[in-house]
Design an enzyme around this catalytic site. Sequence first.
Site, PDB file in Angstrom:
ATOM      1  N   ASP A 136       7.520   5.590   0.039  1.00  0.00           N
ATOM      2  CA  ASP A 136       8.024   6.745   0.785  1.00  0.00           C
ATOM      3  C   ASP A 136       7.416   6.816   2.181  1.00  0.00           C
ATOM      4  O   ASP A 136       7.423   7.880   2.807  1.00  0.00           O
ATOM      5  CB  ASP A 136       7.731   8.039   0.006  1.00  0.00           C
ATOM      6  CG  ASP A 136       6.233   8.237  -0.225  1.00  0.00           C
ATOM      7  OD1 ASP A 136       5.435   7.370   0.215  1.00  0.00           O
ATOM      8  OD2 ASP A 136       5.848   9.249  -0.827  1.00  0.00           O
ATOM      9  N   HIS A 171      -0.775 -13.261  -1.279  1.00  0.00           N
ATOM     10  CA  HIS A 171      -2.017 -13.736  -0.659  1.00  0.00           C
ATOM     11  C   HIS A 171      -1.962 -15.217  -0.312  1.00  0.00           C
ATOM     12  O   HIS A 171      -2.989 -15.809  -0.018  1.00  0.00           O
ATOM     13  CB  HIS A 171      -3.216 -13.435  -1.578  1.00  0.00           C
ATOM     14  CG  HIS A 171      -3.580 -11.982  -1.616  1.00  0.00           C
ATOM     15  ND1 HIS A 171      -4.591 -11.482  -2.403  1.00  0.00           N
ATOM     16  CD2 HIS A 171      -3.070 -10.918  -0.962  1.00  0.00           C
ATOM     17  CE1 HIS A 171      -4.682 -10.167  -2.240  1.00  0.00           C
ATOM     18  NE2 HIS A 171      -3.761  -9.793  -1.369  1.00  0.00           N
ATOM     19  N   HIS A 204       0.830  -1.215   0.000  1.00  0.00           N
ATOM     20  CA  HIS A 204       0.000   0.000   0.000  1.00  0.00           C
ATOM     21  C   HIS A 204       0.857   1.255   0.000  1.00  0.00           C
ATOM     22  O   HIS A 204       0.454   2.290  -0.517  1.00  0.00           O
ATOM     23  CB  HIS A 204      -0.966  -0.014   1.192  1.00  0.00           C
ATOM     24  CG  HIS A 204      -2.195  -0.823   0.935  1.00  0.00           C
ATOM     25  ND1 HIS A 204      -3.462  -0.287   0.920  1.00  0.00           N
ATOM     26  CD2 HIS A 204      -2.345  -2.138   0.655  1.00  0.00           C
ATOM     27  CE1 HIS A 204      -4.348  -1.246   0.636  1.00  0.00           C
ATOM     28  NE2 HIS A 204      -3.694  -2.379   0.482  1.00  0.00           N
ATOM     29  N   ASP A 205       2.033   1.184   0.596  1.00  0.00           N
ATOM     30  CA  ASP A 205       2.930   2.334   0.546  1.00  0.00           C
ATOM     31  C   ASP A 205       3.397   2.570  -0.892  1.00  0.00           C
ATOM     32  O   ASP A 205       3.244   3.667  -1.438  1.00  0.00           O
ATOM     33  CB  ASP A 205       4.136   2.108   1.469  1.00  0.00           C
ATOM     34  CG  ASP A 205       5.060   3.315   1.489  1.00  0.00           C
ATOM     35  OD1 ASP A 205       4.561   4.446   1.268  1.00  0.00           O
ATOM     36  OD2 ASP A 205       6.269   3.147   1.726  1.00  0.00           O
ATOM     37  N   ASP A 243       4.114 -20.170   0.962  1.00  0.00           N
ATOM     38  CA  ASP A 243       4.405 -21.285   0.059  1.00  0.00           C
ATOM     39  C   ASP A 243       3.694 -21.026  -1.277  1.00  0.00           C
ATOM     40  O   ASP A 243       3.252 -19.905  -1.520  1.00  0.00           O
ATOM     41  CB  ASP A 243       3.945 -22.612   0.706  1.00  0.00           C
ATOM     42  CG  ASP A 243       2.499 -22.542   1.189  1.00  0.00           C
ATOM     43  OD1 ASP A 243       1.731 -21.683   0.684  1.00  0.00           O
ATOM     44  OD2 ASP A 243       2.121 -23.337   2.073  1.00  0.00           O
ATOM     45  N   SER A 248       4.516   7.030   3.110  1.00  0.00           N
ATOM     46  CA  SER A 248       3.349   7.925   3.250  1.00  0.00           C
ATOM     47  C   SER A 248       2.204   7.208   3.961  1.00  0.00           C
ATOM     48  O   SER A 248       1.419   7.835   4.673  1.00  0.00           O
ATOM     49  CB  SER A 248       2.889   8.428   1.877  1.00  0.00           C
ATOM     50  OG  SER A 248       2.624   7.337   1.007  1.00  0.00           O
ATOM     51  N   ASP A 278      -5.471 -18.482   1.976  1.00  0.00           N
ATOM     52  CA  ASP A 278      -5.148 -19.884   1.749  1.00  0.00           C
ATOM     53  C   ASP A 278      -5.519 -20.651   3.002  1.00  0.00           C
ATOM     54  O   ASP A 278      -4.831 -20.586   4.009  1.00  0.00           O
ATOM     55  CB  ASP A 278      -3.645 -20.027   1.437  1.00  0.00           C
ATOM     56  CG  ASP A 278      -3.201 -21.480   1.430  1.00  0.00           C
ATOM     57  OD1 ASP A 278      -4.029 -22.344   1.099  1.00  0.00           O
ATOM     58  OD2 ASP A 278      -2.035 -21.740   1.775  1.00  0.00           O
TER      59      ASP A 278
HETATM   60  C1  HEM Z   1      -3.875  -7.633  -7.069  1.00  0.00           C
HETATM   61  C2  HEM Z   1      -4.227  -6.645  -6.329  1.00  0.00           C
HETATM   62  C3  HEM Z   1      -4.540  -6.773  -4.873  1.00  0.00           C
HETATM   63  C4  HEM Z   1      -5.765  -6.631  -4.300  1.00  0.00           C
HETATM   64  C5  HEM Z   1      -7.083  -6.292  -5.003  1.00  0.00           C
HETATM   65  C6  HEM Z   1      -5.599  -6.862  -2.883  1.00  0.00           C
HETATM   66  C7  HEM Z   1      -6.614  -6.797  -1.952  1.00  0.00           C
HETATM   67  C8  HEM Z   1      -6.515  -7.220  -0.651  1.00  0.00           C
HETATM   68  C9  HEM Z   1      -7.617  -7.296   0.272  1.00  0.00           C
HETATM   69  C10 HEM Z   1      -9.055  -6.876  -0.027  1.00  0.00           C
HETATM   70  C11 HEM Z   1      -7.141  -7.791   1.444  1.00  0.00           C
HETATM   71  C12 HEM Z   1      -7.929  -8.069   2.707  1.00  0.00           C
HETATM   72  C13 HEM Z   1      -8.046  -6.824   3.524  1.00  0.00           C
HETATM   73  C14 HEM Z   1      -8.719  -7.092   4.841  1.00  0.00           C
HETATM   74  O1  HEM Z   1      -9.924  -7.187   4.890  1.00  0.00           O
HETATM   75  O2  HEM Z   1      -8.015  -7.243   5.835  1.00  0.00           O
HETATM   76  C15 HEM Z   1      -5.725  -8.022   1.269  1.00  0.00           C
HETATM   77  C16 HEM Z   1      -4.892  -8.541   2.231  1.00  0.00           C
HETATM   78  C17 HEM Z   1      -3.548  -8.745   2.042  1.00  0.00           C
HETATM   79  N1  HEM Z   1      -2.797  -8.338   0.957  1.00  0.00           N
HETATM   80 FE1  HEM Z   1      -3.548  -7.808  -0.850  1.00  0.00          FE
HETATM   81  N2  HEM Z   1      -4.292  -7.150  -2.619  1.00  0.00           N
HETATM   82  C18 HEM Z   1      -3.596  -7.102  -3.801  1.00  0.00           C
HETATM   83  C19 HEM Z   1      -2.235  -7.286  -3.970  1.00  0.00           C
HETATM   84  C20 HEM Z   1      -1.345  -7.489  -2.940  1.00  0.00           C
HETATM   85  C21 HEM Z   1       0.092  -7.429  -3.055  1.00  0.00           C
HETATM   86  C22 HEM Z   1       0.834  -7.084  -4.337  1.00  0.00           C
HETATM   87  C23 HEM Z   1       0.600  -7.718  -1.831  1.00  0.00           C
HETATM   88  C24 HEM Z   1       2.030  -7.762  -1.379  1.00  0.00           C
HETATM   89  C25 HEM Z   1       3.056  -7.952  -2.172  1.00  0.00           C
HETATM   90  C26 HEM Z   1      -0.517  -7.982  -0.949  1.00  0.00           C
HETATM   91  C27 HEM Z   1      -0.423  -8.400   0.357  1.00  0.00           C
HETATM   92  C28 HEM Z   1      -1.504  -8.688   1.172  1.00  0.00           C
HETATM   93  C29 HEM Z   1      -1.389  -9.395   2.429  1.00  0.00           C
HETATM   94  C30 HEM Z   1      -0.134 -10.021   2.999  1.00  0.00           C
HETATM   95  C31 HEM Z   1      -2.683  -9.426   2.983  1.00  0.00           C
HETATM   96  C32 HEM Z   1      -3.094 -10.045   4.335  1.00  0.00           C
HETATM   97  C33 HEM Z   1      -3.023  -9.018   5.428  1.00  0.00           C
HETATM   98  C34 HEM Z   1      -3.360  -9.555   6.812  1.00  0.00           C
HETATM   99  O3  HEM Z   1      -3.571 -10.745   6.984  1.00  0.00           O
HETATM  100  O4  HEM Z   1      -3.402  -8.730   7.731  1.00  0.00           O
HETATM  101  N3  HEM Z   1      -1.679  -7.806  -1.642  1.00  0.00           N
HETATM  102  N4  HEM Z   1      -5.370  -7.669  -0.013  1.00  0.00           N
END
Ligand code: HEM
Length: 329
Positions: A82, A203, A74-75, A254, A84, A246
């Site tokens: 940066d 994810h 998100h940063d 993994d 932010s 997962d």
């Molecule tokens: C393809 C676009 C992406 C979308 C639409 C997306 C969307 C989301 C959403 C909706 C959540 C759940 C938020 C919540 O309710 O807590 C999430 C969690 C997460 N996202 Fe993504 N994401 C994307 C790409 C990425 C990328 C590129 C990364 C890191 C390289 C990432 C890392 C994570 C991680 C690790 C979680 C779990 C956070 C937790 O368990 O606290 N995501 N994402």
Amino acid sequence: MGISKSFFVASLSLLLAVLASTGEGSHQPVVMPVAMELSAKYYRKTCPNVQNAVRTVMEHRLDMAPAVLRLFFHDCFVNGCDASVLLNRTDTMESEKDAEPANTSLAGFDVIDEIKSVLEHDCPATVSCADILALASRDAVALLGGPSWSVPLGRMDSRQASKAAAEDANNLPNPNSDLGELLRVFETHGLDARDFTALSGAHTVGKAHSCDNYRDRVYGDHNIDPSFAALRRRSCEQGRGEAPFDEQTPMRFDNKYYQDLLHRRGLLTSDQELYTHGGEVSSDLVEVYAKNRKAFFADFARAMVKMGEIRPPEWMPVEVRLNCGMVNN
Ligand code: HEM
Ligand SMILES: *[C@@H]1O[C@H](CO)[C@@H](O)[C@H](O)[C@H]1NC(C)=O
Ligand SMILES: *[C@@H]1O[C@H](CO)[C@@H](O)[C@H](O)[C@H]1NC(C)=O
């Protein structure tokens, strides 16, 4: 030699004294030289222990590793890497933390604050919060069983945050977007289909905290395993609908995420879009990564370095923040 060396030491201490004295009052923001390259050795002289310090805190806060990895994403996707995203709201500035829809779910800020306070003790006013995020994310992945990589360093922290930019769907992708939209957003940030497919593999850890993120998918989508849809509809009907991405190994980095996609058990629409129609770059790669963990790890590490190189715009005033939640005064 003795003379020039002591002259050098004296000038260095003078410089340090000046730097230290500015620590009290005004920290002049500097505009980052455009051509400055990030380097893994950036703190070798000024903060040699930086990597250990970050890792030690992450080892103790492993439960927050997925949240920290998400913070870095998100940063970087909102005006570059940066820090932010870490800035709190003030009377004169809105915060990216308050941007919808992530305002309900971004976390891990306290972990970054903890690392920062260790580093302010070890090497004051030296390590940027943006670099801390980059290092902490690398350690998050490695400590959860994923790959490790050398992190280029030397980022600066912004003196501004932008709630509007964080709410702009051209910056941060939406979980209901289709493949074309997702590819376009990543491309805006200089990331191609291969980077996108590998980075989505993040994810493989963590969870969605609310059914809002996957409601349309489990109630309407046809490209979904029926028993998985039924399982997640039950999550939606109980409380907020917290659900792991997962199911099998939510705290293990993994390649199961890609195996889930092959079985049409991706949680978000944006996850399953990687493997829907067949024939795209992303579908082919999902098949490769599902079989070959090493190929996924190598591509993920490379794509994280690339994502970490997204620069803030040239007009952004920057500094090394003393406290990650607020700009220096
Ligand atoms: C393809 C676009 C992406 C979308 C639409 C997306 C969307 C989301 C959403 C909706 C959540 C759940 C938020 C919540 O309710 O807590 C999430 C969690 C997460 N996202 Fe993504 N994401 C994307 C790409 C990425 C990328 C590129 C990364 C890191 C390289 C990432 C890392 C994570 C991680 C690790 C979680 C779990 C956070 C937790 O368990 O606290 N995501 N994402
Ligand atoms: C998120 O933002 C929306 C709109 O500003 C607001 O209604 C909601 O209460 C916020 N949620 C949290 C947890 O701050
Ligand atoms: C930012 O806000 C968080 C939570 O609201 C708080 O814990 C933290 O201390 C704040 N940081 C600063 C610098 O105000």
